[in-house]
Design a protein around this motif. Structure first.
Motif, mmCIF file in Angstrom:
data_model
loop_
_atom_site.group_PDB
_atom_site.id
_atom_site.type_symbol
_atom_site.label_atom_id
_atom_site.label_comp_id
_atom_site.label_asym_id
_atom_site.label_seq_id
_atom_site.Cartn_x
_atom_site.Cartn_y
_atom_site.Cartn_z
ATOM 1 N N LEU A 1 36.436 20.267 -20.907
ATOM 2 C CA LEU A 1 35.784 19.234 -20.101
ATOM 3 C C LEU A 1 36.560 18.978 -18.816
ATOM 4 O O LEU A 1 37.786 19.089 -18.781
ATOM 5 C CB LEU A 1 35.666 17.942 -20.899
ATOM 6 C CG LEU A 1 34.719 18.029 -22.097
ATOM 7 C CD1 LEU A 1 34.641 16.688 -22.773
ATOM 8 C CD2 LEU A 1 33.347 18.497 -21.686
ATOM 9 N N PRO A 2 35.908 18.590 -17.747
ATOM 10 C CA PRO A 2 36.589 18.396 -16.464
ATOM 11 C C PRO A 2 37.493 17.172 -16.492
ATOM 12 O O PRO A 2 37.232 16.187 -17.180
ATOM 13 C CB PRO A 2 35.419 18.185 -15.490
ATOM 14 C CG PRO A 2 34.310 17.669 -16.331
ATOM 15 C CD PRO A 2 34.458 18.362 -17.653
ATOM 16 N N ARG A 3 38.566 17.231 -15.720
ATOM 17 C CA ARG A 3 39.483 16.094 -15.594
ATOM 18 C C ARG A 3 38.904 15.075 -14.617
ATOM 19 O O ARG A 3 38.235 15.407 -13.656
ATOM 20 C CB ARG A 3 40.843 16.581 -15.092
ATOM 21 C CG ARG A 3 41.499 17.601 -16.000
ATOM 22 C CD ARG A 3 42.739 18.155 -15.335
ATOM 23 N NE ARG A 3 43.370 19.170 -16.162
ATOM 24 C CZ ARG A 3 44.400 19.894 -15.766
ATOM 25 N NH1 ARG A 3 44.906 19.731 -14.562
ATOM 26 N NH2 ARG A 3 44.914 20.795 -16.588
ATOM 27 N N TRP A 4 39.251 13.818 -14.882
ATOM 28 C CA TRP A 4 38.792 12.738 -14.008
ATOM 29 C C TRP A 4 39.910 12.364 -13.052
ATOM 30 O O TRP A 4 41.042 12.178 -13.447
ATOM 31 C CB TRP A 4 38.365 11.523 -14.838
ATOM 32 C CG TRP A 4 36.963 11.638 -15.279
ATOM 33 C CD1 TRP A 4 36.438 12.567 -16.116
ATOM 34 C CD2 TRP A 4 35.880 10.798 -14.899
ATOM 35 N NE1 TRP A 4 35.107 12.378 -16.290
ATOM 36 C CE2 TRP A 4 34.722 11.287 -15.560
ATOM 37 C CE3 TRP A 4 35.753 9.691 -14.073
ATOM 38 C CZ2 TRP A 4 33.480 10.714 -15.408
ATOM 39 C CZ3 TRP A 4 34.517 9.100 -13.927
ATOM 40 C CH2 TRP A 4 33.392 9.619 -14.585
ATOM 41 N N SER A 5 39.576 12.229 -11.817
ATOM 42 C CA SER A 5 40.559 11.850 -10.812
ATOM 43 C C SER A 5 41.002 10.406 -11.037
ATOM 44 O O SER A 5 40.171 9.499 -11.172
ATOM 45 C CB SER A 5 39.953 11.993 -9.419
ATOM 46 O OG SER A 5 40.743 11.341 -8.458
ATOM 47 N N GLU A 6 42.308 10.199 -11.072
ATOM 48 C CA GLU A 6 42.832 8.846 -11.249
ATOM 49 C C GLU A 6 42.416 7.949 -10.086
ATOM 50 O O GLU A 6 42.058 6.789 -10.281
ATOM 51 C CB GLU A 6 44.364 8.905 -11.351
ATOM 52 C CG GLU A 6 44.890 9.526 -12.626
ATOM 53 C CD GLU A 6 44.634 8.627 -13.827
ATOM 54 O OE1 GLU A 6 44.722 7.398 -13.670
ATOM 55 O OE2 GLU A 6 44.340 9.147 -14.906
ATOM 56 N N ALA A 7 42.451 8.501 -8.869
ATOM 57 C CA ALA A 7 42.070 7.694 -7.705
ATOM 58 C C ALA A 7 40.615 7.268 -7.787
ATOM 59 O O ALA A 7 40.273 6.105 -7.535
ATOM 60 C CB ALA A 7 42.319 8.478 -6.423
ATOM 61 N N ALA A 8 39.722 8.209 -8.174
ATOM 62 C CA ALA A 8 38.306 7.876 -8.288
ATOM 63 C C ALA A 8 38.085 6.827 -9.359
ATOM 64 O O ALA A 8 37.256 5.925 -9.213
ATOM 65 C CB ALA A 8 37.494 9.134 -8.592
ATOM 66 N N ALA A 9 38.840 6.931 -10.460
ATOM 67 C CA ALA A 9 38.689 5.976 -11.553
ATOM 68 C C ALA A 9 39.078 4.573 -11.104
ATOM 69 O O ALA A 9 38.375 3.598 -11.370
ATOM 70 C CB ALA A 9 39.529 6.411 -12.746
ATOM 71 N N TRP A 10 40.203 4.472 -10.399
ATOM 72 C CA TRP A 10 40.654 3.143 -9.988
ATOM 73 C C TRP A 10 39.830 2.575 -8.839
ATOM 74 O O TRP A 10 39.856 1.370 -8.580
ATOM 75 C CB TRP A 10 42.134 3.191 -9.625
ATOM 76 C CG TRP A 10 42.994 3.281 -10.842
ATOM 77 C CD1 TRP A 10 43.720 4.343 -11.270
ATOM 78 C CD2 TRP A 10 43.187 2.253 -11.820
ATOM 79 N NE1 TRP A 10 44.349 4.052 -12.455
ATOM 80 C CE2 TRP A 10 44.048 2.771 -12.819
ATOM 81 C CE3 TRP A 10 42.713 0.947 -11.960
ATOM 82 C CZ2 TRP A 10 44.438 2.041 -13.924
ATOM 83 C CZ3 TRP A 10 43.114 0.208 -13.070
ATOM 84 C CH2 TRP A 10 43.964 0.760 -14.027
ATOM 85 N N LEU A 11 39.088 3.443 -8.143
ATOM 86 C CA LEU A 11 38.140 2.930 -7.162
ATOM 87 C C LEU A 11 36.847 2.471 -7.838
ATOM 88 O O LEU A 11 36.202 1.521 -7.377
ATOM 89 C CB LEU A 11 37.819 4.018 -6.125
ATOM 90 C CG LEU A 11 38.916 4.336 -5.115
ATOM 91 C CD1 LEU A 11 38.504 5.506 -4.232
ATOM 92 C CD2 LEU A 11 39.242 3.106 -4.262
ATOM 93 N N SER A 12 36.483 3.139 -8.927
ATOM 94 C CA SER A 12 35.258 2.776 -9.641
ATOM 95 C C SER A 12 35.417 1.449 -10.365
ATOM 96 O O SER A 12 34.470 0.652 -10.428
ATOM 97 C CB SER A 12 34.887 3.873 -10.644
ATOM 98 O OG SER A 12 34.676 5.100 -10.000
ATOM 99 N N LEU A 13 36.587 1.200 -10.921
ATOM 100 C CA LEU A 13 36.790 -0.016 -11.700
ATOM 101 C C LEU A 13 36.580 -1.289 -10.868
ATOM 102 O O LEU A 13 35.875 -2.196 -11.320
ATOM 103 C CB LEU A 13 38.181 -0.012 -12.342
ATOM 104 C CG LEU A 13 38.513 -1.229 -13.199
ATOM 105 C CD1 LEU A 13 37.521 -1.367 -14.347
ATOM 106 C CD2 LEU A 13 39.943 -1.128 -13.736
#
Length: 534
Positions: free
Chosen positions: A31-43
């Motif tokens: 499965l693809p990895r999730w970008s930490e930066a994208a995750a913390w922008l989504s939250l």
């Protein structure tokens, strides 16, 4: 000893895998990895949406009865001179949330402040759900769980009100997170923190004690988890230490008898809903699609079953079974299961292989797109009913705990401005009496309050002889309201009878705009205030 250490090492490994430290996910290496930066922008975006849905027009309608009681308790704790004599501090529940609200009353805080505090706790719960799902199933599932929680009608409706259930859900979810941290790390300190958080959940609202049974069931069903009696005893001591101020304050205030009366009243209360109240009401406000997604994940991912699912399922089963069997049912009583259902539904989309989805459907379609589309549909089925429930009620067919009471605040403010100090009112029931006391600062009595102590809330004072009180000029106003009348036509008729008998004169009417069967707009009276004379 070897098995215990082996389990701790495996728990650490699972935690590393779930957080993508190794670049893979539990149960899959592709499965693809999730970008930490994208995750913390989504939250922050998810929290922003959750905040908007909980704050938009939050004070458009005044308090309902429970809100008035809890805010009135907070005012009494702060020694508010206008409400201290109208709302006793000690009632049916502990005082953690009320004590927090009391900090604002010395500075002139009112209903808006109290509701904003409740909404803030609701937003904090969204973040807590994110942390729980991140710990158990990884970042993608965490973001989906937070999104589902932010959009869920059940949680939005309750946390827009000054109710104890919102704070209790926050601390219950915190307790669940700390317990999961203990299991994943094996460190006793997390178990001690679990006990302290459990105590805070109880101080928010005492039904949280049910989660002790959920914790016991979890450990009983998970023999692979090693638990030392010493650590368990320290955790229990931490919980007792946190809870102790409440019974101690009852003892020092000489209110232990009050606590006993409330216990008896709760045990002998009459059922207020039919047995099918929860099956027909709660799934609709949680979201049928999110429940189906959670159930589907339990089946489709059954080969990945671990202590995580055991923990979450016990957190659901214990309160659901208890409140289904308990004769008294409330709209918001099952709210603590909502975060767990959100996590399980997010697990379905975050952990289920897209390749599996495509293979089952036997279509040439992007698996990632298919799973994302399904998650989006679930989110859409939450946002639409949530937005509909944010609209002010236009009739009297509301559930206790599901919203404010139109006209109550306005009627109370009119009473404060147009009636003499010391005036007393008679209402159909105690619910409207609580609302008018909070906003009108005048004592009100509910005609429907039973004279039998076993059949009434100990805080409510019955009217043994309404005729005598009116003739002695101890009751100067009678209030009829459509909300109470729709639930008790007998006492509604009695109130009208007393108004006619003592030459009641209508001095104020609150109305709401309704749509007639023909499609026209009309004004419907919801609260009518009569002035009566001996």
């Amino acid at each position: 000893l070897f098995r215990s250490r082996e389990y701790v090492l495996m728990a650490h490994l699972e935690q590393l895998i779930s957080r993508r430290v190794l670049g893979v996910r539990h149960g899959s290496l592709t499965l693809p990895r999730w970008s930490e930066a994208a995750a913390w922008l989504s939250l922050p975006a998810i929290l922003g949406v959750g905040a908007f849905l909980r704050i938009w027009r939050i004070n458009a309608v005044g308090f309902n009865s429970d809100e008035a009681v809890y805010a009135g308790q907070a005012a009494s704790i702060a020694s508010d001179p206008e409400l201290l004599e109208l709302f006793p501090i000690f009632r049916a529940h502990p005082l953690l949330f009320q004590s927090i609200l009391s900090l604002g009353f010395p500075f002139g805080a009112g209903d808006l402040f109290a509701r904003l505090v409740s909404a803030a706790i609701g937003i904090a719960t969204i973040y807590m759900v994110f942390r729980l799902a991140d710990l158990l199933y990884g970042r993608k599932a965490a973001l989906l769980a937070a999104l589902f929680m932010a959009l869920m009608p059940y949680h939005i409706v309750v946390t827009r009100q000054v109710l104890l259930d919102g704070p209790m859900v926050f601390f219950a979810t915190l307790t669940l997170y700390l317990l999961a941290r203990f299991v994943t790390t094996g460190r006793p300190a997390w178990l001690y923190a679990t006990g302290a958080s459990m105590g805070l959940a109880f101080l928010a609202k005492e039904p949280a004690i049910l989660f002790l049974a959920a914790i016991y069931a979890f450990f009983a069903l998970s023999p692979e988890i090693r638990l030392r009696m010493k650590d368990l005893a320290i955790s229990a001591a931490a919980m007792v230490l946190v809870i102790a101020p409440f019974p101690l304050s009852l003892f020092l205030a000489g209110k232990t008898e009050t606590g006993g009366q409330f216990i008896l009243w709760q045990i002998f209360r009459r059922p207020n809903h039919e047995w099918d109240f929860y099956p027909t009401t709660v799934p609709e406000v949680i979201g049928p699609m999110i429940i189906l997604a959670a159930i589907a994940g339990l089946w489709l991912l059954r080969r990945e079953r671990s202590w995580r699912e055991t923990l979450l399922l016990t957190w659901i089963v214990v309160p659901v079974v208890f409140f289904q069997l308990w004769p008294v049912k409330g709209f918001q009583y099952l709210l603590p299961v909502a975060p767990v259902i959100a996590v399980l539904a997010a697990r379905t989309f975050g952990r289920w292989s897209p390749d599996t989805a495509v293979r089952i459907l036997r279509r040439r379609v992007s698996g990632a797109l298919l799973v994302s589309l399904a998650a989006g549909i679930v989110a859409l089925t939450l946002i639409i009913p949530s937005w509909q429930r944010l609209q002010p009620p236009t009739d009297d067919s509301f559930l206790a705990g599901a919203g404010g009471v139109p006209g109550g605040r306005e009627a109370g403010e009119w009473i404060e401005e147009n009636t003499p100090e010391g005036a007393q009112l008679m209402t159909i029931g105690p619910s409207m009496a609580n609302i008018l006391q909070f906003y009108g600062h005048r004592r009100a009595f509910g005609l429907s309050v039973s004279s039998n102590p076993l059949n009434r809330n100990p805080s409510y004072e019955p009217i043994p002889n309404p005729d005598l009180m009116i003739r002695h000029n101890e009751l100067q106003y009678i209030v009829w309201d459509s909300f109470s009348a729709s639930r008790s036509s007998f006492f509604s008729d009695k109130v009208i009878l007393y108004a006619d008998r003592y030459n009641g004169r209508v001095v104020h009417t609150e109305t709401i705009t309704v749509t007639t069967p023909g499609g026209d707009k009309a004004e419907k009276p919801v609260i009518v205030i009569y002035e009566v004379r001996p």
